[in-house]
Design a protein around this motif. Structure first.
Motif, PDB file in Angstrom:
ATOM      1  N   MET A  59     -28.341 -35.566 -32.276  1.00 13.71           N
ATOM      2  CA  MET A  59     -27.011 -35.310 -31.740  1.00 13.71           C
ATOM      3  C   MET A  59     -26.328 -36.632 -31.400  1.00 13.71           C
ATOM      4  N   THR A  60     -25.059 -36.751 -31.800  1.00 17.48           N
ATOM      5  CA  THR A  60     -24.311 -37.967 -31.522  1.00 17.48           C
ATOM      6  C   THR A  60     -23.816 -37.973 -30.086  1.00 17.48           C
ATOM      7  N   ALA A  61     -23.444 -39.150 -29.616  1.00 16.46           N
ATOM      8  CA  ALA A  61     -22.892 -39.277 -28.267  1.00 16.46           C
ATOM      9  C   ALA A  61     -21.607 -38.466 -28.146  1.00 16.46           C
ATOM     10  N   ARG A  62     -20.825 -38.431 -29.208  1.00 14.27           N
ATOM     11  CA  ARG A  62     -19.576 -37.659 -29.174  1.00 14.27           C
ATOM     12  C   ARG A  62     -19.856 -36.168 -29.029  1.00 14.27           C
ATOM     13  N   GLU A  63     -20.840 -35.669 -29.766  1.00 17.26           N
ATOM     14  CA  GLU A  63     -21.188 -34.254 -29.667  1.00 17.26           C
ATOM     15  C   GLU A  63     -21.685 -33.907 -28.272  1.00 17.26           C
ATOM     16  N   ALA A  64     -22.523 -34.789 -27.692  1.00 16.11           N
ATOM     17  CA  ALA A  64     -23.009 -34.562 -26.333  1.00 16.11           C
ATOM     18  C   ALA A  64     -21.854 -34.574 -25.343  1.00 16.11           C
ATOM     19  N   SER A  65     -20.888 -35.467 -25.551  1.00 16.83           N
ATOM     20  CA  SER A  65     -19.726 -35.543 -24.681  1.00 16.83           C
ATOM     21  C   SER A  65     -18.886 -34.272 -24.759  1.00 16.83           C
ATOM     22  N   GLU A  66     -18.784 -33.697 -25.955  1.00 13.18           N
ATOM     23  CA  GLU A  66     -18.021 -32.457 -26.115  1.00 13.18           C
ATOM     24  C   GLU A  66     -18.716 -31.293 -25.415  1.00 13.18           C
ATOM     25  N   LEU A  67     -20.038 -31.261 -25.486  1.00  9.52           N
ATOM     26  CA  LEU A  67     -20.783 -30.228 -24.764  1.00  9.52           C
ATOM     27  C   LEU A  67     -20.627 -30.408 -23.255  1.00  9.52           C
ATOM     28  N   LEU A  68     -20.647 -31.650 -22.799  1.00  3.12           N
ATOM     29  CA  LEU A  68     -20.449 -31.915 -21.379  1.00  3.12           C
ATOM     30  C   LEU A  68     -19.074 -31.437 -20.936  1.00  3.12           C
ATOM     31  N   ALA A  69     -18.064 -31.644 -21.759  1.00  2.00           N
ATOM     32  CA  ALA A  69     -16.718 -31.192 -21.415  1.00  2.00           C
ATOM     33  C   ALA A  69     -16.675 -29.669 -21.271  1.00  2.00           C
ATOM     34  N   ALA A  70     -17.403 -28.961 -22.142  1.00  2.00           N
ATOM     35  CA  ALA A  70     -17.452 -27.510 -22.047  1.00  2.00           C
ATOM     36  C   ALA A  70     -18.173 -27.075 -20.775  1.00  2.00           C
ATOM     37  N   ALA A  71     -19.300 -27.730 -20.461  1.00  2.00           N
ATOM     38  CA  ALA A  71     -20.029 -27.420 -19.231  1.00  2.00           C
ATOM     39  C   ALA A  71     -19.177 -27.705 -18.008  1.00  2.00           C
ATOM     40  N   ARG A  72     -18.439 -28.799 -18.071  1.00  2.00           N
ATOM     41  CA  ARG A  72     -17.561 -29.167 -16.955  1.00  2.00           C
ATOM     42  C   ARG A  72     -16.489 -28.096 -16.728  1.00  2.00           C
ATOM     43  N   ALA A  73     -15.880 -27.622 -17.809  1.00  2.00           N
ATOM     44  CA  ALA A  73     -14.841 -26.598 -17.689  1.00  2.00           C
ATOM     45  C   ALA A  73     -15.412 -25.311 -17.111  1.00  2.00           C
ATOM     46  N   ALA A  74     -16.598 -24.915 -17.559  1.00  2.49           N
ATOM     47  CA  ALA A  74     -17.215 -23.689 -17.054  1.00  2.49           C
ATOM     48  C   ALA A  74     -17.600 -23.831 -15.586  1.00  2.49           C
ATOM     49  N   ALA A  75     -18.144 -24.984 -15.212  1.00  2.00           N
ATOM     50  CA  ALA A  75     -18.526 -25.211 -13.816  1.00  2.00           C
ATOM     51  C   ALA A  75     -17.310 -25.262 -12.905  1.00  2.00           C
ATOM     52  N   GLN A  76     -16.226 -25.827 -13.390  1.00  2.00           N
ATOM     53  CA  GLN A  76     -15.000 -25.863 -12.600  1.00  2.00           C
ATOM     54  C   GLN A  76     -14.453 -24.457 -12.366  1.00  2.00           C
ATOM     55  N   ALA A  77     -14.495 -23.623 -13.412  1.00  4.74           N
ATOM     56  CA  ALA A  77     -14.016 -22.251 -13.276  1.00  4.74           C
ATOM     57  C   ALA A  77     -14.873 -21.473 -12.272  1.00  4.74           C
ATOM     58  N   ALA A  78     -16.189 -21.629 -12.364  1.00 11.62           N
ATOM     59  CA  ALA A  78     -17.073 -20.944 -11.425  1.00 11.62           C
ATOM     60  C   ALA A  78     -16.896 -21.472 -10.003  1.00 11.62           C
ATOM     61  N   SER A  79     -16.700 -22.780  -9.879  1.00 10.26           N
ATOM     62  CA  SER A  79     -16.498 -23.374  -8.550  1.00 10.26           C
ATOM     63  C   SER A  79     -15.245 -22.848  -7.890  1.00 10.26           C
ATOM     64  N   GLU A  80     -14.173 -22.705  -8.659  1.00  9.44           N
ATOM     65  CA  GLU A  80     -12.931 -22.159  -8.111  1.00  9.44           C
ATOM     66  C   GLU A  80     -13.133 -20.727  -7.637  1.00  9.44           C
ATOM     67  N   LEU A  81     -13.910 -19.958  -8.397  1.00 12.20           N
ATOM     68  CA  LEU A  81     -14.195 -18.580  -8.009  1.00 12.20           C
ATOM     69  C   LEU A  81     -14.998 -18.513  -6.719  1.00 12.20           C
ATOM     70  N   LEU A  82     -15.992 -19.401  -6.600  1.00 10.11           N
ATOM     71  CA  LEU A  82     -16.971 -19.294  -5.528  1.00 10.11           C
ATOM     72  C   LEU A  82     -16.638 -20.082  -4.269  1.00 10.11           C
ATOM     73  N   ARG A  83     -15.710 -21.020  -4.354  1.00 12.27           N
ATOM     74  CA  ARG A  83     -15.503 -21.968  -3.257  1.00 12.27           C
ATOM     75  C   ARG A  83     -15.294 -21.270  -1.911  1.00 12.27           C
ATOM     76  N   ASP A  84     -14.506 -20.212  -1.883  1.00 14.69           N
ATOM     77  CA  ASP A  84     -14.216 -19.504  -0.631  1.00 14.69           C
ATOM     78  C   ASP A  84     -14.870 -18.132  -0.590  1.00 14.69           C
ATOM     79  N   ALA A  85     -15.848 -17.899  -1.468  1.00 19.36           N
ATOM     80  CA  ALA A  85     -16.494 -16.587  -1.551  1.00 19.36           C
ATOM     81  C   ALA A  85     -17.376 -16.319  -0.346  1.00 19.36           C
ATOM     82  N   ARG A  86     -17.441 -15.063   0.043  1.00 15.67           N
ATOM     83  CA  ARG A  86     -18.336 -14.622   1.091  1.00 15.67           C
ATOM     84  C   ARG A  86     -19.077 -13.396   0.587  1.00 15.67           C
ATOM     85  N   PRO A  87     -20.406 -13.353   0.701  1.00 14.28           N
ATOM     86  CA  PRO A  87     -21.163 -12.229   0.139  1.00 14.28           C
ATOM     87  C   PRO A  87     -20.908 -10.934   0.898  1.00 14.28           C
ATOM     88  N   GLU A  88     -20.804  -9.862   0.146  1.00 15.84           N
ATOM     89  CA  GLU A  88     -20.650  -8.531   0.731  1.00 15.84           C
ATOM     90  C   GLU A  88     -21.792  -7.620   0.292  1.00 15.84           C
TER      91      GLU A  88
END
Length: 272
Positions: A1-30
């Motif tokens: 795997m090239t550095a560019r390909e790894a960077s693109e995967l990291l960008a996808a992971a970053r986007a998914a983690a950001q979306a989950a973080s926004e969902l969970l940041r103020d979450a309280r379990p019920e």
């Protein structure tokens, strides 16, 4: 795997983690439920977080399988031809540290990693309520949320080191429950802590706040992202004997490198 390909995967992971973080940041379990063992909990937010992560990853990397803690494997081919393992797959823990989360303790995280041909290519661990962010791509280094490089500590003696670990959910009935190792290393190390989220334990080693970490009976989604982040921050990750680390084996020792041999040796001195 090239550095560019790894960077693109990291960008996808970053986007998914950001979306989950926004969902969970103020979450309280019920709705808090046990998954077979009263100490192994799941909440509605674990499930909602995994749904969000899967959706983002499907949009950014269509065709790559997703192995998640809550929903198992899907959203991709899963297996190659014959007995050939999946070439690429996402490993997702949508909420690592659910017990902490269920009690309102903010020590929990979202962990996302991409495995490529048996090696972890990119990983992100985010702790939304603490404002912590850790990420790495293979060969590209490890960084915090502000883009600053992560580096492991320089502590060179086990008796000066701060260690962290965890225990299996079935520790009340499992003989191999890490209790003996905990007691042994409380006497040998500078200090030991138990935080309750394996992905964060690893990242704290990468950040230099912890000097070493050991644990058994883990799942691939618990350790994949954090192990890459430690390695890219200059640390060492192995199994309990100092051999090759395998995310499927579930046993990990991660350190700053300077105390690695000493920690592995002490673990080996604990009777089975």
């Amino acid at each position: 795997m090239t550095a560019r390909e790894a960077s693109e995967l990291l960008a996808a992971a970053r986007a998914a983690a950001q979306a989950a973080s926004e969902l969970l940041r103020d979450a309280r379990p019920e709705d808090v439920r046990a998954k077979g063992n009263p100490r192994d909990l799941v909440t509605e937010w674990d499930l909602r977080s995994e749904e969000v992560i899967r959706r983002v990853l499907a949009e950014r990397t269509p065709g790559i399988a997703v192995l998640g803690e809550e929903a198992g494997e899907g959203d991709g081919p899963g297996e190659g031809q014959g007995n050939e393992p999946t070439r690429q797959r996402w490993l997702v823990d949508p909420l690592d540290g659910t017990v902490n989360f269920a009690h309102g303790l903010p020590i929990w995280a979202v962990s996302i990693a991409c495995e490529d041909a048996g090696q972890i290519a990119a990983g992100v661990v985010a702790a939304p309520q603490l404002g912590w962010w850790f990420e790495a791509s293979r060969g590209g280094g490890a960084r915090d949320g502000g883009g600053a490089p992560l580096r492991v500590s320089s502590i060179a003696r086990l008796d000066h080191a701060l260690l962290t670990t965890g225990f299996p959910y079935d520790r009340a009935t499992r003989p191999d429950n890490n209790f003996a190792e905990w007691a042994h290393l409380q006497r040998r190390a500078g200090a030991c802590r138990r935080l309750g989220a394996a992905s964060l334990d690893l990242c704290l080693v990468a950040r230099g706040w912890m000097d070493g970490y050991w644990e058994k009976h883990l799942k691939p989604w618990d350790v994949a992202a954090g192990a890459l982040i430690v390695t890219e921050a200059g640390g060492i990750v192995t199994d309990w004997t100092g051999g090759r680390f395998d995310i499927e084996e579930g046993a990990v020792v991660a350190t700053n490198g300077a105390i690695h041999e000493e920690l592995v040796a002490e673990l080996g001195r604990v009777p089975p």
